[in-house]
Structure formats: structure tokens, C-alpha cells
Design a protein around this motif. Structure first.
Motif, PDB file in Angstrom:
ATOM      1  N   MET A   1     -16.439 -73.823  42.833  1.00  8.60           N
ATOM      2  CA  MET A   1     -15.746 -75.109  42.632  1.00  8.60           C
ATOM      3  C   MET A   1     -16.536 -76.275  43.206  1.00  8.60           C
ATOM      4  O   MET A   1     -17.325 -76.104  44.115  1.00  8.60           O
ATOM      5  N   THR A   2     -16.275 -77.446  42.646  1.00  9.14           N
ATOM      6  CA  THR A   2     -16.714 -78.702  43.242  1.00  9.14           C
ATOM      7  C   THR A   2     -15.498 -79.267  43.959  1.00  9.14           C
ATOM      8  O   THR A   2     -14.422 -79.387  43.370  1.00  9.14           O
TER       9      THR A   2
ATOM     10  N   GLY B   1     -13.897 -82.350  46.328  1.00 11.15           N
ATOM     11  CA  GLY B   1     -14.007 -83.711  46.835  1.00 11.15           C
ATOM     12  C   GLY B   1     -13.454 -83.787  48.250  1.00 11.15           C
ATOM     13  O   GLY B   1     -12.353 -83.318  48.509  1.00 11.15           O
TER      14      GLY B   1
ATOM     15  N   LEU C   1     -19.860 -73.427  47.138  1.00  7.92           N
ATOM     16  CA  LEU C   1     -19.186 -74.676  46.807  1.00  7.92           C
ATOM     17  C   LEU C   1     -20.168 -75.811  46.639  1.00  7.92           C
ATOM     18  O   LEU C   1     -21.265 -75.794  47.203  1.00  7.92           O
ATOM     19  N   ARG C   2     -19.739 -76.805  45.902  1.00  5.17           N
ATOM     20  CA  ARG C   2     -20.426 -78.091  45.864  1.00  5.17           C
ATOM     21  C   ARG C   2     -19.425 -79.091  46.415  1.00  5.17           C
ATOM     22  O   ARG C   2     -18.321 -79.222  45.866  1.00  5.17           O
ATOM     23  N   CYS C   3     -19.768 -79.741  47.491  1.00  2.00           N
ATOM     24  CA  CYS C   3     -18.871 -80.713  48.113  1.00  2.00           C
ATOM     25  C   CYS C   3     -19.374 -82.121  47.843  1.00  2.00           C
ATOM     26  O   CYS C   3     -20.569 -82.396  47.978  1.00  2.00           O
ATOM     27  N   VAL C   4     -18.465 -82.980  47.455  1.00  2.00           N
ATOM     28  CA  VAL C   4     -18.779 -84.385  47.179  1.00  2.00           C
ATOM     29  C   VAL C   4     -17.942 -85.219  48.144  1.00  2.00           C
ATOM     30  O   VAL C   4     -16.725 -85.045  48.217  1.00  2.00           O
TER      31      VAL C   4
END
Length: 51
Positions: free
Chosen positions: A22-23, A25, A46-49
Motif C-alpha cells: 500500500m501507499t 499518507g 509500504l510507500r509512505c507519503v
């Protein structure tokens, strides 16, 4: 119940919704410190923004 404890409970509940790949936020608040250990312990990718 203290505000800190409520933040921890909210973060732990949100962490259960995070799935591998998941990305996510992330806001600038201190609650993120309670959120990240759960997916990290599952070794979730994960991809964290950040905002």
C-alpha cells in the motif's frame, strides 16, 4: 483516558488496515510514531507519503 492513549489506540486501529504494497499518507502529527511499528513488525512493504 488520556489524549496520548487515545492517539495510540487510533494509530493501532489504523495500522491494522495497512496491507503489504500500500501507499500510505502520513500527516505531520506525533501519532505516526504509534502507527509505524505495527507494519514494520510485519515487515510490510509500504510507500509512505508525507504532507
Amino acid at each position: 483516558m488520556s489524549v496520548e492513549h487515545e492517539m495510540q489506540l487510533a494509530a493501532e486501529a489504523a495500522a491494522e488496515l495497512i496491507a503489504d504494497g500500500m501507499t500510505v499518507g502520513l500527516g505531520p502529527g506525533s501519532t505516526v510514531a504509534y502507527l509505524l511499528p505495527a507494519p514494520a513488525s510485519r515487515r510490510a512493504s509500504l510507500r509512505c507519503v508525507v504532507t
